[in-house]
Design an enzyme around this catalytic site. Structure first.
Site: not given
Lengths: 102, 211, 107
Positions: B116, B119-121
């Site tokens: 991602c 962000c950090s999905c």
């Protein structure tokens, strides 16, 4: 089946450039690039509206678009069959008939 | 004060006062924010504790269970690839209502890897919280533009006739990689197979463990 | 130039630090608070939270750890929604720190 979608699997699409200002989920590195729709995920709330406190309606259709890595990066070091797939909302996409249409 | 009372009778495994408050300014600020939210009745200490327990219950073992089932049951794999959300629930696992899991399969021709960049999905429901490197600026910037050198850093060297397919999960989809079943595992039980499915193999930076 | 959070393809030669991270308790709490505040104890949504993260000044964003960004953004959203004031948080920190010092004095 998901109805009323502007694009279907197999369609070529180009990602709009700086289409909206403010919060969005369309990374800069795909903007202006042409890829192929490979999945239609259906309707999801619009994050650009939700980021400012709304419920994200009307929904936007979310697609998975596939790009050739060699189209995304100058001097891509891997083989030409390498691809990148990314999830993009309908209002960021425009129809193109060929990959290198100006 | 609420904070100390609240912890004194729930957590015997470590001393919450020294472990959290002296950590950093952020740790101290977290205590202050949490204390205020509890005082204001936004949530209770019990509700927060329950949420931490829920989080701790999510781990790559859940995803491994899904993958192992897909390895032994072709019909299940077909359902997983067609509608992962339902197939995951079929095994009694909970999913998030705010996002949708999609499974992608590694084959002889294609290797999938997930990132991602914004962000950090991550499919937290079935893999737990992402590892630190997944959230790092280096991984997020590099794996999209140079996936093969990044995979090599993880010890995964792929021949050029295997296409690398990077997935940037920018929106509401959370991707689970189904790694290839290692050779020579025909006689393993489903539980033994699940033991070969590592977290990193379900992100796509590694293969499943071989025997 | 892309926004600070939009990292894909940035020039970056940094090797990936693959060491595993043990979560500190405050990080667990930060994560749990976010899940509550965007879910069952709804006060703001995930996109508002992301926007708050993206609003962190570039140098700070790059220097912060993951959950430091999260905690900062949670506070921003709560302040925006009128749930908390920054001064309240500052005061609570002082109060908690004072009570800790008193207790440590007796230990």
């Amino acid at each position: 089946m998901i109805e009323n979608t502007k694009f279907q699997i197999g369609d070529l699409v180009r990602v709009r450039v700086n289409h909206t200002s403010g919060h969005c989920r369309t990374p800069q590195f795909v903007q202006g690039k042409t890829g192929e729709v490979v999945a239609v995920f259906g309707q999801f709330p619009n994050p650009e509206q939700r980021a400012y406190g709304s419920n994200g309606l009307p929904h936007q259709i979310l697609y998975q678009v596939c790009f050739d890595q060699t189209d995304l990066w100058v001097n891509y070091s891997g083989p030409e069959q390498d691809t990148l797939r990314i999830d993009l909302f309908e209002h960021w996409l425009e129809s193109v008939s060929t990959k290198h249409e100006v | 004060m609420h904070d100390h009372d609240d912890h004194s009778h729930h957590d015997h495994s470590h001393d919450p006062i020294t472990s959290e408050a002296e950590d950093s300014l952020f740790a101290a600020r977290e205590v202050a924010i949490r204390t205020l939210l509890i005082e204001k009745g936004i949530f209770s200490a019990d509700e927060l504790r329950h949420r931490v327990e829920l989080m701790e219950g999510r781990s790559p073992a859940l995803g491994a269970k899904v993958v192992a089932r897909a390895w032994i049951d072709g019909a299940y794999k077909a359902r997983l690839l067609a509608d992962a959300e339902t197939a995951v629930q079929e095994l009694g696992l909970e999913t998030m209502h705010t996002s949708k899991i999609v499974a992608v399969e590694n084959t002889d021709d294609t290797h999938n890897v997930i990132v991602c960049t914004l962000c950090s999905c991550y499919p937290i429901a079935i893999l737990g919280r992402p590892p630190a490197w997944y959230k790092s600026l280096a991984y997020r910037s590099r794996v999209v533009a140079n996936p093969r050198p990044v995979l090599e850093e993880f010890g995964l060297s792929l021949p050029n006739d295997v296409a690398v397919r990077v997935h940037d999960s920018t929106a509401d989809i959370r991707y689970l990689v189904i790694p290839q079943r290692p050779e020579g595992t025909e006689n393993l039980s489903e539980v033994e197979l699940a033991g070969l499915v590592t977290r990193d193999s379900m992100i796509g930076v590694a293969l499943a463990q071989s025997l | 130039m892309p926004h600070v959070h939009d990292r894909g393809g940035w020039p970056d030669e940094t090797p990936i630090d693959r060491s595993e991270h043990e979560f500190a308790q405050w990080e667990d709490h930060t994560h749990a608070m976010l899940e509550l505040l965007i879910g069952p104890k709804y006060h703001f949504n995930l996109d508002e939270f992301r926007r708050a993260i993206e609003g962190i000044e570039r140098k700070k964003y790059e220097a912060m750890t993951y959950y430091e960004r999260w905690l900062t953004a949670i506070e921003t959203c709560l302040v925006q929604k009128g749930v908390l004031a920054r001064e309240e948080v500052d005061e609570k920190m002082v109060e908690l720190s004072a009570s800790r010092n008193v207790r440590n004095g007796f230990d």
